[in-house]
Design an enzyme around this catalytic site. Structure first.
Site, PDB file in Angstrom:
ATOM      1  N   ARG A 238      41.037  33.587  38.377  1.00 36.86           N
ATOM      2  CA  ARG A 238      41.526  32.604  39.347  1.00 36.86           C
ATOM      3  C   ARG A 238      42.208  31.414  38.685  1.00 36.86           C
ATOM      4  NH1 ARG A 238      36.691  32.943  42.206  1.00 36.86           N
ATOM      5  NH2 ARG A 238      36.350  34.445  40.552  1.00 36.86           N
TER       6      ARG A 238
ATOM      7  N   LYS B  93      45.968  40.301  15.168  1.00 38.48           N
ATOM      8  CA  LYS B  93      46.410  40.660  13.816  1.00 38.48           C
ATOM      9  C   LYS B  93      45.934  39.626  12.796  1.00 38.48           C
ATOM     10  CE  LYS B  93      50.539  42.554  15.953  1.00 38.48           C
ATOM     11  NZ  LYS B  93      51.843  42.048  16.418  1.00 38.48           N
TER      12      LYS B  93
ATOM     13  N   ARG C 251      43.093  27.710  27.897  1.00 41.51           N
ATOM     14  CA  ARG C 251      41.673  28.078  27.981  1.00 41.51           C
ATOM     15  C   ARG C 251      41.287  28.691  26.648  1.00 41.51           C
ATOM     16  NH1 ARG C 251      38.415  31.034  32.630  1.00 41.51           N
ATOM     17  NH2 ARG C 251      38.690  28.910  33.388  1.00 41.51           N
TER      18      ARG C 251
ATOM     19  N   HIS D 113      35.852  21.615  32.029  1.00 42.44           N
ATOM     20  CA  HIS D 113      36.826  22.340  32.842  1.00 42.44           C
ATOM     21  C   HIS D 113      37.315  21.327  33.881  1.00 42.44           C
ATOM     22  CE1 HIS D 113      38.983  25.326  34.889  1.00 42.44           C
ATOM     23  NE2 HIS D 113      38.046  26.219  35.152  1.00 42.44           N
TER      24      HIS D 113
END
Lengths: 310, 425
Positions: free
Chosen positions: A60, A88, A110, A138
């Site tokens: 979301r 990698k 994030r 957050h």
């Protein structure tokens, strides 16, 4: 829009004043009107490039940012850790320096490491919105929670907000505690002892071991998902026991104030932190939170990109 | 070579000396020490008025990173940083790659140290093979090769039974055992001191108890076995209390702390500053104050830097991914001098903490200016001000939380066995 938003980044709630938060909320409420239009698109951020950097899975939040940017006509670059050169062995600094060279106007980040958005902000100088870092913060979730409560309750002064569950590992709880307190609400937290912060670490929330005490007379009840992936070692014996002693059900909610709101930042584990019978609880506003998320993120993109221009 | 240091303030705890006088160095040894020594013919004379002459400083806890991690530091750069910081000798911890758990590695370290010819290097060897905490390393052979002490530094010895065995076996060789005191179950996953700062940053905390529980274990094991234990990098008030009680009880326990623990608090990591990420973590103001008092009162015996170089590869990363550790060889003198200026310790006590005590604990030479001993001498200008910059540091790595700080006091001359190994400007 001649509003004053004196921030280059949104990394955490701390630096925002109550006035800044009001600016975000008012801007978001105004922008919600755009979302109701038959053709929900305005040219405000045409030519701007927003880079979504998701180093952790998200549904979301990532879609919400993408939608917010597109409604405002910004270009969106999407990066996710899976399938990228991170696999990698490229390190975060190299990755973001390379992405910065693509010329984005703003990063949405994030990351599983607390402080990663701060690190990117410091190293690239490009405006950064923290979309969740480790178990730090957050902030956009807290702002959309504020918008939802404001719309329903009209004010924050004197409200009792109860946050229940895995407080210690929840970046949402962290941001919500700071944001609701800043706006004048009283915040209580409760949950299993292994997931509660020690009193001195509660960031200003009242900590109680008794879930009922937190629920008593609460105007807003927020349940959290158990952040099992961040625990390291098991912090509770079984889901069954968790649901029985720390899950929220109608009987528990009957202690809350009349007209109490029930919120959850998602994703929900029905039957664990929320009893399935709560799906049609009258004060349940979980999908409105999601909707408000788009408006709040539109507001933040607008405010930060305009501030960066000034 | 003959050298006369004239009119220095001579500070030698081994003789209880604090006087203005001259030191004559001849044939690599201290030839004479007196209020006034007439300069012999053809002797270089160094006017040292206003400077402090200390027995060569000894850092009993450094990481030189060689062999195996030479991109961070090597024996040459590390011992260059040492002499530039005023240290004539360092004891290097065994967590190299491979770890120093074999006489071959010990001999390699000593031969490299001889080749580069800066500070003296005293290798500390592993307690357990591979620092794996399972089986004892060959203490006897390691000692024969030149190791002076034992430690699994960087990794705590989790098994109390193994630690007991280590103390019992070390006693056969009279090798000091140095404990990195940490309960790994309590510290697991931790990044910074547990408390409000950890909460604010959303980082897992390391409680003071993780150290204190282990310090208490070592104290009781010292009592049980009758073997001395030295506690590395003490950071908490709780540990200080345990050590105080142990000393009152007369147990054979010594301890060191590092300048960052008596200078900084956990606040230094705010803003996710990886240069202040160190293990044990920087603690609270209460802890800092307790450590300072412990230095003044003798509960903590020595100052060691825990010099832990890391390159940008380990430090220019997101905070939880960053390595623990900071460099300290070149900032220890001014930071310890701050304790003198604040009236907490005497200049003589400073010399004790940085030289005489480490020599005594490790049972190595040095820590004295007695005539006849090797001329390891550090000349310090206690008033010289300078700014810590990357360019000013000789260590290969620049991971110092003190970058940008103005420091007061600096080594201006470092003599090892009578040879000039560092001279400012």
């Amino acid at each position: 829009m001649g509003v004053d938003f004196p921030h280059r980044h949104l990394l955490e709630i701390g630096p925002l004043s109550a006035e800044d938060i009001w600016t975000v909320l008012h801007t978001a409420r105004n922008l919600k009107e755009v979302l109701q239009r038959p053709i929900p698109k305005v040219p405000t951020l045409r030519g701007k490039v927003v880079a979504n950097l998701f180093f952790e899975p998200s549904t979301r939040t990532k879609l919400s940012f993408e939608r917010a940017a597109k409604v405002l006509s910004a270009e969106v670059l999407n990066f996710s850790a899976r399938g990228s050169s991170l696999e990698k062995g490229e390190n975060l600094l190299d990755t973001v320096r390379n992405l910065a060279a693509l010329g984005p106007d703003l990063f949405v980040i994030r990351h599983g490491a607390s402080g990663a958005p701060h690190f990117v902000a410091r190293k690239t100088g490009i405006p950064v919105i923290n979309a969740g870092d480790g178990f730090h913060e957050h902030p956009t979730q807290a702002l959309l929670d504020l918008l939802t409560v404001w719309e329903k309750k009209g004010d924050f002064q004197g409200l009792k907000v109860a946050i229940l569950g895995d407080i210690r590992h929840s970046r949402v709880a962290h941001s919500d505690i700071l944001a609701f307190r800043k706006m004048g609400a009283e915040v209580w937290v409760s949950g299993p002892g292994t997931m509660l912060p020690p009193e001195r670490e509660a960031l200003g929330a009242r900590v109680t071991r008794r879930v009922e005490e937190a629920l008593e007379g609460a105007d807003v009840v927020m349940a959290l998902r158990v952040q099992k992936e961040r625990h390291g070692r098991p912090l509770f014996p079984s889901w069954h026991e968790y649901a029985r002693f720390f899950g929220l059900n109608r009987r528990g909610l009957s202690r809350a104030a009349k007209g109490a709101l029930l919120m959850h930042p998602g994703p929900i584990n029905w039957g664990v932190e929320l009893a399935p019978e709560l799906e049609d609880f009258p004060g349940q506003v979980i999908l409105e939170q999601v909707e408000n998320g788009v408006a709040v993120r539109m507001a933040l993109l607008l405010l930060l990109l305009k501030a960066a221009e000034a | 070579m003959r050298l006369l240091l004239r009119k220095a303030r001579i500070l030698d705890p081994s003789q209880g000396l604090d006087l203005e006088g001259d030191i004559l160095i001849e044939g690599g040894r201290i030839a004479a020490l007196d209020r006034e020594i007439p300069p012999p013919e053809g002797c270089e004379v160094l006017e040292a008025r206003g400077l402090w002459a200390l027995p060569g400083l000894i850092d009993m806890h450094v990481h030189l990173r060689e062999p195996g991690e030479e991109w961070k530091e090597d024996i040459e750069s590390g011992t260059t940083a040492a002499v530039a910081g005023g240290f004539t000798a360092v004891a290097c911890m065994p967590n190299t790659r491979p770890p120093n758990d074999s006489p071959e590695v010990t001999r390699y370290i000593l031969s490299r140290a001889r080749e580069v010819g800066r500070a003296r290097v005293w290798p500390v060897a592993c307690i357990s093979k591979g620092q794996a905490g399972q089986e004892l390393a060959p203490f006897g052979e390691l000692q024969e090769a030149g190791a002076v002490a034992l430690s699994d530094d960087g990794r705590p010895v989790a098994d109390s039974g193994l630690m007991r065995l280590a103390l019992e076996y070390a006693a056969s060789f009279e090798l000091p055992v140095i404990s990195h005191a940490e309960d790994p179950g309590l510290s697991a996953g931790g990044q910074v001191n547990e408390g409000p700062v950890a909460a604010r940053l959303g980082l897992k905390g390391i409680p003071a108890e993780a150290e204190a529980v282990a310090v208490f274990r070592e104290v009781r094991l010292a009592a049980l076995t009758g073997t001395p234990v030295h506690i590395a990098h003490v950071s908490t008030a709780l540990s200080v209390e345990i050590l105080r009680r142990a000393k009152e009880e007369g147990l054979p326990v010594t301890a060191e702390t590092a300048p960052h623990y008596f200078t900084l608090t956990e606040e230094a990591v705010l803003d996710y500053n990886t240069h202040a990420k160190v293990n044990p973590p920087l603690r609270t103001e209460t802890d800092r104050e307790a450590v300072r008092q412990a230095l003044a009162e003798g509960v903590i015996d020595a100052v060691a830097t825990d010099h832990a170089p890391h390159s940008p590869l380990e430090k220019e990363v997101e905070f939880p991914a960053a390595a623990f550790g900071l460099i300290g060889l070149e900032t220890a003198v001014p930071l310890t001098l701050n304790l003198v200026r604040e009236g907490l310790i005497s200049p003589l006590r400073l010399a004790e903490l940085l030289s005489t005590a480490p020599a005594r604990i490790l049972k190595i030479s040095g820590g004295t200016l007695k005539p006849g001993s090797p001329a390891d001498v550090t000349l310090v200008d206690p008033e010289l001000t300078w700014v810590v910059t990357e360019e000013a540091l000789h260590s290969k790595s620049k991971n110092s939380p003190f970058l940008g700080w103005e420091m007061r006091g600096r080594a201006v001359l470092t003599l090892v066995g009578g040879e000039v190994r560092w001279r400012l400007r």
